[in-house]
Structure formats: C-alpha cells, structure tokens
Design a protein around this motif. Sequence first.
Motif, mmCIF file in Angstrom:
data_model
loop_
_atom_site.group_PDB
_atom_site.id
_atom_site.type_symbol
_atom_site.label_atom_id
_atom_site.label_comp_id
_atom_site.label_asym_id
_atom_site.label_seq_id
_atom_site.Cartn_x
_atom_site.Cartn_y
_atom_site.Cartn_z
ATOM 1 N N PHE A 140 28.314 95.298 0.239
ATOM 2 C CA PHE A 140 28.979 94.026 -0.039
ATOM 3 C C PHE A 140 29.788 93.561 1.172
ATOM 4 O O PHE A 140 29.786 92.374 1.523
ATOM 5 C CB PHE A 140 29.903 94.194 -1.253
ATOM 6 C CG PHE A 140 30.661 92.946 -1.616
ATOM 7 C CD1 PHE A 140 29.999 91.850 -2.166
ATOM 8 C CD2 PHE A 140 32.029 92.861 -1.402
ATOM 9 C CE1 PHE A 140 30.692 90.690 -2.498
ATOM 10 C CE2 PHE A 140 32.734 91.713 -1.734
ATOM 11 C CZ PHE A 140 32.059 90.626 -2.281
ATOM 12 N N PHE A 141 30.459 94.492 1.826
ATOM 13 C CA PHE A 141 31.256 94.189 3.018
ATOM 14 C C PHE A 141 30.374 93.642 4.133
ATOM 15 O O PHE A 141 30.708 92.627 4.782
ATOM 16 C CB PHE A 141 31.974 95.463 3.464
ATOM 17 C CG PHE A 141 32.714 95.330 4.768
ATOM 18 C CD1 PHE A 141 33.778 94.444 4.894
ATOM 19 C CD2 PHE A 141 32.342 96.094 5.861
ATOM 20 C CE1 PHE A 141 34.463 94.329 6.098
ATOM 21 C CE2 PHE A 141 33.016 95.981 7.067
ATOM 22 C CZ PHE A 141 34.069 95.091 7.185
ATOM 23 N N LEU A 142 29.223 94.282 4.378
ATOM 24 C CA LEU A 142 28.307 93.810 5.421
ATOM 25 C C LEU A 142 27.745 92.437 5.082
ATOM 26 O O LEU A 142 27.569 91.597 5.967
ATOM 27 C CB LEU A 142 27.156 94.810 5.615
ATOM 28 C CG LEU A 142 27.515 96.167 6.230
ATOM 29 C CD1 LEU A 142 26.252 96.993 6.445
ATOM 30 C CD2 LEU A 142 28.258 95.995 7.543
ATOM 31 N N SER A 143 27.463 92.199 3.811
ATOM 32 C CA SER A 143 26.942 90.895 3.387
ATOM 33 C C SER A 143 27.956 89.791 3.680
ATOM 34 O O SER A 143 27.577 88.698 4.127
ATOM 35 C CB SER A 143 26.612 90.914 1.893
ATOM 36 O OG SER A 143 25.596 91.858 1.610
ATOM 37 N N LEU A 144 29.237 90.069 3.454
ATOM 38 C CA LEU A 144 30.274 89.084 3.732
ATOM 39 C C LEU A 144 30.375 88.804 5.234
ATOM 40 O O LEU A 144 30.570 87.653 5.648
ATOM 41 C CB LEU A 144 31.624 89.574 3.204
ATOM 42 C CG LEU A 144 31.821 89.549 1.689
ATOM 43 C CD1 LEU A 144 33.212 90.063 1.333
ATOM 44 C CD2 LEU A 144 31.613 88.138 1.134
ATOM 45 N N ILE A 145 30.243 89.846 6.048
ATOM 46 C CA ILE A 145 30.304 89.665 7.504
ATOM 47 C C ILE A 145 29.139 88.806 7.978
ATOM 48 O O ILE A 145 29.309 87.881 8.785
ATOM 49 C CB ILE A 145 30.303 91.029 8.211
ATOM 50 C CG1 ILE A 145 31.640 91.732 7.994
ATOM 51 C CG2 ILE A 145 30.025 90.873 9.710
ATOM 52 C CD1 ILE A 145 31.730 93.095 8.613
ATOM 53 N N ILE A 146 27.949 89.107 7.493
ATOM 54 C CA ILE A 146 26.766 88.334 7.891
ATOM 55 C C ILE A 146 26.892 86.892 7.409
ATOM 56 O O ILE A 146 26.579 85.948 8.146
ATOM 57 C CB ILE A 146 25.482 88.988 7.337
ATOM 58 C CG1 ILE A 146 25.286 90.365 7.982
ATOM 59 C CG2 ILE A 146 24.265 88.109 7.602
ATOM 60 C CD1 ILE A 146 24.158 91.177 7.373
ATOM 61 N N LEU A 147 27.373 86.706 6.178
ATOM 62 C CA LEU A 147 27.587 85.360 5.654
ATOM 63 C C LEU A 147 28.612 84.610 6.505
ATOM 64 O O LEU A 147 28.448 83.418 6.789
ATOM 65 C CB LEU A 147 28.064 85.422 4.206
ATOM 66 C CG LEU A 147 28.334 84.088 3.513
ATOM 67 C CD1 LEU A 147 27.044 83.276 3.395
ATOM 68 C CD2 LEU A 147 28.954 84.310 2.134
ATOM 69 N N GLY A 148 29.657 85.317 6.930
ATOM 70 C CA GLY A 148 30.681 84.710 7.764
ATOM 71 C C GLY A 148 30.166 84.274 9.119
ATOM 72 O O GLY A 148 30.769 83.400 9.766
ATOM 73 N N PHE A 149 29.064 84.850 9.548
ATOM 74 C CA PHE A 149 28.420 84.412 10.792
ATOM 75 C C PHE A 149 27.420 83.287 10.519
ATOM 76 O O PHE A 149 27.364 82.296 11.256
ATOM 77 C CB PHE A 149 27.704 85.584 11.458
ATOM 78 C CG PHE A 149 27.014 85.222 12.747
ATOM 79 C CD1 PHE A 149 27.712 85.206 13.939
ATOM 80 C CD2 PHE A 149 25.667 84.876 12.765
ATOM 81 C CE1 PHE A 149 27.085 84.865 15.141
ATOM 82 C CE2 PHE A 149 25.031 84.529 13.949
ATOM 83 C CZ PHE A 149 25.745 84.527 15.140
ATOM 84 N N PHE A 150 26.628 83.433 9.473
ATOM 85 C CA PHE A 150 25.581 82.452 9.163
ATOM 86 C C PHE A 150 26.144 81.062 8.902
ATOM 87 O O PHE A 150 25.608 80.067 9.387
ATOM 88 C CB PHE A 150 24.780 82.907 7.941
ATOM 89 C CG PHE A 150 23.740 83.959 8.230
ATOM 90 C CD1 PHE A 150 23.594 84.480 9.501
ATOM 91 C CD2 PHE A 150 22.906 84.431 7.230
ATOM 92 C CE1 PHE A 150 22.642 85.447 9.768
ATOM 93 C CE2 PHE A 150 21.936 85.389 7.487
ATOM 94 C CZ PHE A 150 21.813 85.902 8.754
ATOM 95 N N VAL A 151 27.215 80.980 8.112
ATOM 96 C CA VAL A 151 27.725 79.671 7.681
ATOM 97 C C VAL A 151 28.159 78.797 8.852
ATOM 98 O O VAL A 151 27.697 77.651 8.988
ATOM 99 C CB VAL A 151 28.867 79.835 6.654
ATOM 100 C CG1 VAL A 151 29.539 78.482 6.377
ATOM 101 C CG2 VAL A 151 28.320 80.421 5.349
ATOM 102 N N PRO A 152 29.063 79.251 9.744
ATOM 103 C CA PRO A 152 29.439 78.390 10.875
ATOM 104 C C PRO A 152 28.284 78.147 11.837
ATOM 105 O O PRO A 152 28.216 77.087 12.467
ATOM 106 C CB PRO A 152 30.573 79.165 11.559
ATOM 107 C CG PRO A 152 30.441 80.564 11.090
ATOM 108 C CD PRO A 152 29.858 80.502 9.726
#
Length: 292
Positions: free
Chosen positions: A237-249
């Motif tokens: 879950f932590f890694l998914s949030l990090i990847i999402l935090g990169f993908f969105v911007p």
Amino acid sequence: MNFWRKRTEAFDFQITRKCKHCEASFHGKFCNICGEKVLEKEDQTLKNYLLNLLNAYTFIDGKFFNSLRTLLLKPGKITEDVSEGITVPYMQPISFFFLANFIYFFFPVIQTFNTSLYNQLYRMPYSGFVEKEVNEYLSENSLSLSDFSQIYDMNSTGNSKLLLFLFVIYLIPFIVLANYSKQVNFVKYFHLSLEFVTFILIVPTVGISLVTRGISELIFGLGVNWNGEIRDEYYTFFLSLIILGFFVPAIRRVMGFQWWRSILGGILLVSSLIIVITIYRLTLFLATFYTL
C-alpha cells in the motif's frame, strides 16, 4: 601553491583550425560540419581517460544527476521538455531508463520484477498453463521439481532484468486508455512510459527496497519481533501511494489535465500495474522456460 584555484582557460577560440576528419575550417573546440573535437593535451591524461571510461560504461555525468533531480522533484518534466525539443539538460529518456535498469541489475538481493517458479506454478492467474508445461517438461527430461526449480529460478533472475524494456511497452496502452488526449502523440506516451518505469526502478524498486531491507536488518539485530505478513500488506500500500504521488503530477504536467482528471488517471494507471505485471510475468515465464 593553491591547488583549489580554478584553472585558466588556455584554449584559443580565435584561430582558424582545420578539421582532421572532414578538413573543414572552423573556430572553437568542435568542427561545425562533422562535430569532431579538437584533441587537447588534457584529453590524453590518465585522469581524463578514466573519467571517460566511467562515463562510457555507466553514463554517469552531469546530465544524469540533472535528470535524476528533475525526475524526483518535477515528475513529467523530462517528458514534457524532451517532447518540446529541450534535450540538452537531460540524458535521453531511453538511456536514462537503461541506466536505471543497469543499477537494478547489480542489486541481486532485489527481485521486484522476478517471479520464482513456485509463484508461477501456484499464484498466477495463468498457473494452470504453467503447471501443465512444467509437468510435461519434467516427465520428458526425468527431472524432479526441486532440481528444475533451481535451474529455472537462476535463469529467471537474469531474464527478469534483461526483459524490463517490455514492461515499458506493455504499460503504454494503459497510459493511453487512462489518460487519452488528442493533443498527445505516441512518442510522448512512449517517453512518459519510460519516465514512469525509470521512476519505479530507481525509487520503489532500488531506493526504498534497500532502505527497508536495512531497517529490517537493524530490527532483527536488535532482537525485535518483526511480523512479515503485516509488513508486506502495508508495504504494498505504501509503494502504491508513492507511485501514485509520482503519476498524478506527471500526468497533469504532460497532459495538461485538471487535478481531478489527473488523480483519476493516476488511480486507473496504478490499478492497471497489476495487469501489466501479470503480462510481464507470463512473458518472463515463456522466455525463461523455452530457452532452458
């Protein structure tokens, strides 16, 4: 003698030189016709030779560090700038990806993209197909499953890192589906996929894996009980949030979407990684199994 004093520029930019390759006349250090560099005394020193050798084999130079800083601090900017013709500050996106892959290749303790034969046999959606193929192979070659597993896993480890470019290709259709725009051409989608996978390799795969492994070793050394099952659930879950935090911007910068549309596209894209990884692991099995 002041060893820290900046060396004065001794090169004469005013004189006319004749290129030793194409014989054109030019001023400066490089021929403006063929690009051949003027050979200077410093170019033939051992120090300069070793620096060039390091650069040739690792691609580590000023462009790498600028590309890395931009990747981490300004998601999507490399893709956007390269698509607009701004290439001088950065490594070429595909070279940057291969360097990230090169770094990942030399960390054998990290097996993010590898899948053991056990997992291929019992934990994949296509495990029925794998089990059938493996059982036939074992019967024809009179091998035990344990012996074959050792052979397979050893070859799969290397293949998983050599085939990573396919992960970039497999991700492109999902980027398009989740973030379609008529103003974006295929090359930009391709560069964006390269940037996404490069980030995944450098940050979650190598960076965070090494940090968490170090923390685990420290906790183990202190004799603290460490619940691996709970850790794995939160870790994913932590890694998914990090990847999402990169993908969105990155999506917002490259596509020009509003924030809500970028967040939606990022969530869809992170969710699609499960499908992409599954396709990649099937490819890995086929490439490993049929080349043994």
